[in-house]
Write a protein that holds these residues in place. Structure first.
Motif, short mmCIF file in Angstrom:
data_model
loop_
_atom_site.label_atom_id
_atom_site.label_comp_id
_atom_site.label_asym_id
_atom_site.label_seq_id
_atom_site.Cartn_x
_atom_site.Cartn_y
_atom_site.Cartn_z
N ARG A 1 4.67 -9.78 -5.43
CA ARG A 1 5.56 -8.69 -5.76
C ARG A 1 6.30 -8.21 -4.50
O ARG A 1 5.71 -8.16 -3.42
N GLY A 2 7.55 -7.82 -4.66
CA GLY A 2 8.36 -7.38 -3.53
C GLY A 2 8.25 -5.89 -3.27
O GLY A 2 9.26 -5.18 -3.30
N TRP A 3 7.05 -5.40 -3.01
CA TRP A 3 6.87 -4.00 -2.60
C TRP A 3 7.04 -3.97 -1.09
O TRP A 3 6.14 -4.29 -0.33
N SER A 4 8.21 -3.55 -0.65
CA SER A 4 8.66 -3.96 0.68
C SER A 4 8.38 -2.95 1.79
O SER A 4 7.93 -1.82 1.55
N ASP A 5 8.70 -3.41 2.99
CA ASP A 5 8.64 -2.61 4.22
C ASP A 5 7.25 -2.01 4.39
O ASP A 5 6.26 -2.60 4.00
N ALA A 6 7.18 -0.84 5.00
CA ALA A 6 5.88 -0.24 5.30
C ALA A 6 5.05 0.00 4.05
O ALA A 6 3.81 -0.01 4.11
N TYR A 7 5.71 0.20 2.91
CA TYR A 7 4.95 0.51 1.71
C TYR A 7 4.03 -0.63 1.30
O TYR A 7 2.94 -0.40 0.80
N GLY A 8 4.44 -1.87 1.55
CA GLY A 8 3.58 -3.00 1.25
C GLY A 8 2.29 -2.96 2.05
O GLY A 8 1.20 -3.24 1.52
N HIS A 9 2.38 -2.60 3.33
CA HIS A 9 1.19 -2.49 4.16
C HIS A 9 0.31 -1.32 3.70
O HIS A 9 -0.92 -1.43 3.70
N ALA A 10 0.94 -0.24 3.29
CA ALA A 10 0.18 0.91 2.77
C ALA A 10 -0.56 0.54 1.50
O ALA A 10 -1.69 0.99 1.27
N LEU A 11 0.04 -0.29 0.66
CA LEU A 11 -0.61 -0.71 -0.57
C LEU A 11 -1.89 -1.50 -0.27
O LEU A 11 -2.90 -1.35 -0.97
N VAL A 12 -1.85 -2.33 0.76
CA VAL A 12 -3.06 -3.07 1.13
C VAL A 12 -4.15 -2.11 1.60
O VAL A 12 -5.31 -2.22 1.20
N ALA A 13 -3.79 -1.15 2.43
CA ALA A 13 -4.77 -0.21 2.98
C ALA A 13 -5.42 0.65 1.90
O ALA A 13 -6.55 1.11 2.08
N THR A 14 -4.73 0.84 0.80
CA THR A 14 -5.24 1.70 -0.26
C THR A 14 -5.77 0.90 -1.45
O THR A 14 -6.03 1.47 -2.52
N GLY A 15 -5.92 -0.40 -1.30
CA GLY A 15 -6.53 -1.22 -2.32
C GLY A 15 -5.65 -1.56 -3.50
O GLY A 15 -6.14 -2.07 -4.51
N ARG A 16 -4.33 -1.33 -3.37
CA ARG A 16 -3.42 -1.59 -4.49
C ARG A 16 -2.72 -2.94 -4.38
O ARG A 16 -2.07 -3.38 -5.32
N ALA A 17 -2.83 -3.58 -3.24
CA ALA A 17 -2.39 -4.95 -3.02
C ALA A 17 -3.39 -5.58 -2.06
O ALA A 17 -4.22 -4.88 -1.46
N ASP A 18 -3.30 -6.89 -1.90
CA ASP A 18 -4.31 -7.60 -1.10
C ASP A 18 -3.75 -8.26 0.15
O ASP A 18 -4.51 -8.59 1.06
N LEU A 19 -2.44 -8.47 0.17
CA LEU A 19 -1.80 -9.14 1.31
C LEU A 19 -0.36 -8.69 1.39
O LEU A 19 0.34 -8.65 0.38
N MET A 20 0.07 -8.34 2.58
CA MET A 20 1.47 -8.05 2.86
C MET A 20 1.89 -8.90 4.03
O MET A 20 1.23 -8.91 5.08
N LEU A 21 2.99 -9.65 3.86
CA LEU A 21 3.47 -10.55 4.91
C LEU A 21 4.85 -10.14 5.38
O LEU A 21 5.74 -9.90 4.56
N ASP A 22 5.03 -10.10 6.69
CA ASP A 22 6.34 -9.86 7.30
C ASP A 22 6.55 -10.91 8.39
O ASP A 22 5.82 -10.91 9.39
N PRO A 23 7.53 -11.81 8.23
CA PRO A 23 7.79 -12.80 9.28
C PRO A 23 8.58 -12.24 10.45
O PRO A 23 8.74 -12.92 11.46
N VAL A 24 9.07 -11.01 10.33
CA VAL A 24 9.81 -10.38 11.43
C VAL A 24 9.55 -8.88 11.39
O VAL A 24 9.71 -8.24 10.34
#
Length: 258
Positions: free
Chosen positions: A182-205
């Motif tokens: 899913r494209g939950w982007s920018d900092a919010y994707g990392h926040a989702l991992v920290a709060t157990g709502r996603a499992d991996l957030m990738l940023d190549p840049v």
């Protein structure tokens, strides 16, 4: 260890104040300007960073402050560096998408020790400091216990950026293995991992100000933020957030796709 509570409290108050300022511009037809690197900036970005800098200077005048919009302001206390992004996700902000964030991180002796990510339009405050836990709006935040990536959700910011930065093969492997993407982007994707709502957030840049809060946030939530090789850092020009359980599998996938 130095008492981190005063720094954390300042970061929370400051991010909240700056975030409330941005809401005065949000979904109000604000027009962006375009910087030399082809990224947008608005009056809200500049105003919010001015607030953040003013509050840090008032509390800790000797500390260095590094910000996306106004660069580095060196302090007399070289060991303490505040790294801030007044609006992470300006493209989302300009379009009225509520996933943008205000990021405030504190690096002490080269280690990110305090991190706050506030999402004003959602009123979600994610905060952490080494040894003090990770909290979302006052409740303890923890990563998910997903046993393998095939049962998990991976998130990203810009699908085209993986190919542009030589990560197309690795991104292809992640998409094939992950249970969902899913494209939950920018900092919010990392926040989702920290709060157990996603499992991996990738940023190549990534720039340091795009991610300075996340090493302590993920660490205190039981997860990992760092580069694509397993090193906790904000200076690799890339970043991933995931759980400690999934990290070995994720690193193998990324290595296979290198």
């Amino acid at each position: 260890m130095e008492n981190l509570r005063p720094y954390l409290d300042l970061a929370v108050r400051t991010a909240h104040e700056a975030g409330r300022l941005t809401l005065g511009y949000f979904q109000a037809g604000v027009r962006p300007e375009w910087k030399a690197d082809d990224t947008p900036v608005t009056a809200a970005d500049r105003g919010a960073e001015e607030v953040i800098r003013a509050r840090i200077r008032a509390a800790y005048p000797g500390h260095t402050v590094v910000g996306e919009e106004f660069g580095t302001e060196e302090g007399s206390v070289g060991s303490h560096r505040w790294i801030v992004d007044p609006i992470d996700g300006t493209r989302a902000f300009v379009r009225g998408v509520p996933l943008y964030g205000v990021l405030v991180g504190l690096e002490i002796e080269g280690v990110c020790e305090v991190g706050v990510a506030y999402f004003p339009a959602l009123d979600e405050m994610l905060s952490a400091a080494t040894g003090l836990g990770c909290y979302m709006n006052g409740r303890r935040a923890r990563v998910a216990q997903t046993p393998r990536l095939g049962e998990g959700i991976a998130s990203f910011t810009d699908a085209a950026s993986f190919e542009e930065h030589g990560r197309g093969d690795a991104w292809g492997l992640v998409q094939r293995v992950a249970g969902g993407v899913r494209g939950w982007s920018d900092a919010y994707g990392h926040a989702l991992v920290a709060t157990g709502r996603a499992d991996l957030m990738l940023d190549p840049v990534l720039n340091p100000w795009d991610c300075a809060p996340f090493p302590p946030i993920l660490r205190e939530a039981g997860g990992y933020f760092g580069d694509w090789s397993g090193n906790e850092t904000i200076y690799a020009g890339e970043g991933i957030s995931t759980t400690r359980t999934l990290l070995p599998e994720v690193l193998r996938l990324l290595d296979d796709g290198a």
